[in-house]
Scaffold this active site. Structure first.
Site, PDB file in Angstrom:
ATOM      1  N   ARG A 144       7.444   0.856 -22.446  1.00  0.00           N
ATOM      2  CA  ARG A 144       6.299  -0.005 -22.140  1.00  0.00           C
ATOM      3  C   ARG A 144       5.306   0.133 -23.291  1.00  0.00           C
ATOM      4  O   ARG A 144       4.880   1.238 -23.623  1.00  0.00           O
ATOM      5  CB  ARG A 144       5.655   0.427 -20.813  1.00  0.00           C
ATOM      6  CG  ARG A 144       4.331  -0.268 -20.474  1.00  0.00           C
ATOM      7  CD  ARG A 144       4.567  -1.721 -20.152  1.00  0.00           C
ATOM      8  NE  ARG A 144       3.469  -2.330 -19.418  1.00  0.00           N
ATOM      9  CZ  ARG A 144       2.331  -2.769 -19.941  1.00  0.00           C
ATOM     10  NH1 ARG A 144       2.104  -2.641 -21.235  1.00  0.00           N
ATOM     11  NH2 ARG A 144       1.431  -3.344 -19.182  1.00  0.00           N
ATOM     12  N   GLU A 152       2.771 -12.630 -17.538  1.00  0.00           N
ATOM     13  CA  GLU A 152       3.976 -12.356 -16.770  1.00  0.00           C
ATOM     14  C   GLU A 152       4.994 -13.494 -16.844  1.00  0.00           C
ATOM     15  O   GLU A 152       4.632 -14.678 -16.878  1.00  0.00           O
ATOM     16  CB  GLU A 152       3.616 -12.119 -15.303  1.00  0.00           C
ATOM     17  CG  GLU A 152       2.769 -10.880 -15.056  1.00  0.00           C
ATOM     18  CD  GLU A 152       3.549  -9.611 -15.297  1.00  0.00           C
ATOM     19  OE1 GLU A 152       4.587  -9.403 -14.642  1.00  0.00           O
ATOM     20  OE2 GLU A 152       3.113  -8.812 -16.153  1.00  0.00           O
ATOM     21  N   ARG A 192       9.652   4.203 -17.060  1.00  0.00           N
ATOM     22  CA  ARG A 192       9.539   3.824 -18.466  1.00  0.00           C
ATOM     23  C   ARG A 192       8.686   4.867 -19.180  1.00  0.00           C
ATOM     24  O   ARG A 192       8.034   5.681 -18.541  1.00  0.00           O
ATOM     25  CB  ARG A 192       8.891   2.440 -18.603  1.00  0.00           C
ATOM     26  CG  ARG A 192       9.606   1.343 -17.850  1.00  0.00           C
ATOM     27  CD  ARG A 192       8.884   0.004 -17.940  1.00  0.00           C
ATOM     28  NE  ARG A 192       7.541   0.053 -17.364  1.00  0.00           N
ATOM     29  CZ  ARG A 192       6.777  -1.012 -17.147  1.00  0.00           C
ATOM     30  NH1 ARG A 192       7.226  -2.219 -17.457  1.00  0.00           N
ATOM     31  NH2 ARG A 192       5.566  -0.889 -16.631  1.00  0.00           N
TER      32      ARG A 192
END
Length: 282
Positions: A144, A152, A192
């Site tokens: 990330r 998004e 992540r």
């Protein structure tokens, strides 16, 4: 006492022999004792100082040190990390990870195949990065990008946000199949690792991907309740200055900032979460 006249001299000799005490019981301890003495004598006779001579000692020390050094180098720099959850806490805020991008999932996250040592370790010319889904399964690190929040894409039944496709396309073109270096900070709740990412477009000119997205107006500063991760105050200031300049120039998603229905990625996600919660309660 005189022997009887019929007793021969041979019989006398046999009697003398039979009357001798048996020595078998004494022979074994004598042999063990002698063997022990022989070993002690051999040990004492060995010149152990021969092994301390420089001609023998120096090569031994060098060989042992070389082996230990090679093991340490392999463990520290050449051991491949399969997934983000396998990253040691000692890496966080201390080390970077070099790898090749295998997929881009959204405008601010992607996956890499860890290639420790890079080209010097043979990656790209002696060792190949796998390409099939089967080979890559459970073998990629999910990253990330630190400090930024991109619009998004449509997923999980949610619609796409304006500039979501543009951000994803830009990131894909910049990263897919390229070598990147990620300075890792911490894991997040989605397994992540949050990291500042540098992509190598040319050999000696790495580009800060998060900073470039802010400059292009394809992401905003990441704002979170628990605090955003930037990698330090200097990095945060650099990112905020880049966002302010893109906003001033009306680049990317900032073009529609004057519109009443404009939403930042954070506002969009908050609204979607509220809608999902409303559906769940009915």
């Amino acid at each position: 006492m005189r022997w009887l006249f019929w007793t021969s001299e041979n019989d006398k000799d046999e009697c003398k022999c039979n009357n001798k005490p048996s020595s078998n019981s004494d022979e074994k301890p004598s042999i063990i004792l002698n063997s022990s003495k022989d070993w002690n004598a051999l040990s004492n006779a060995t010149n152990w100082s021969h092994f301390l001579e420089p001609s023998n000692l120096i090569p031994t020390v060098l060989l042992t040190s070389g082996i230990l050094f090679a093991v340490r180098i392999h463990r520290r720099y050449l051991r491949r990390i399969p997934e983000a959850t396998n990253i040691s806490p000692s890496y966080l805020r201390q080390r970077s990870i070099l790898g090749k991008v295998t997929s881009v999932g959204d405008g601010d996250n992607f996956r890499i195949y860890h290639t420790p040592g890079g080209m010097l370790a043979g990656w790209g010319w002696l060792r190949k990065v796998p390409t099939s889904k089967k080979e890559l399964k459970n073998n990629t690190i999910h990253i990330r990008i630190a400090g930024v929040d991109a619009p998004e894409l449509a997923h999980f039944g949610r619609p796409s946000q304006p500039f979501g496709e543009e951000a994803h396309t830009w990131l894909t073109n910049r990263l897919i199949g390229r070598r990147i270096r990620a300075y890792v900070y911490r894991p997040d709740q989605y397994s992540r690792v949050v990291a500042t990412v540098y992509a190598y477009r040319f050999l000696f000119f790495p580009q800060d991907i998060g900073l470039q997205m802010l400059r292009e107006g394809l992401a905003t500063i990441y704002e979170a309740k628990s605090g955003a991760e930037f990698g330090g105050p200097k990095q945060e200031k650099k990112y905020r200055d880049a966002e302010a300049l893109a906003k001033k120039k009306g680049k990317g998603l900032w073009k529609a900032k004057a519109s009443s229905d404009w939403e930042s990625p954070r506002d969009f996600k908050s609204r979607m979460n509220a809608i999902d919660q409303g559906k769940g309660s009915t």
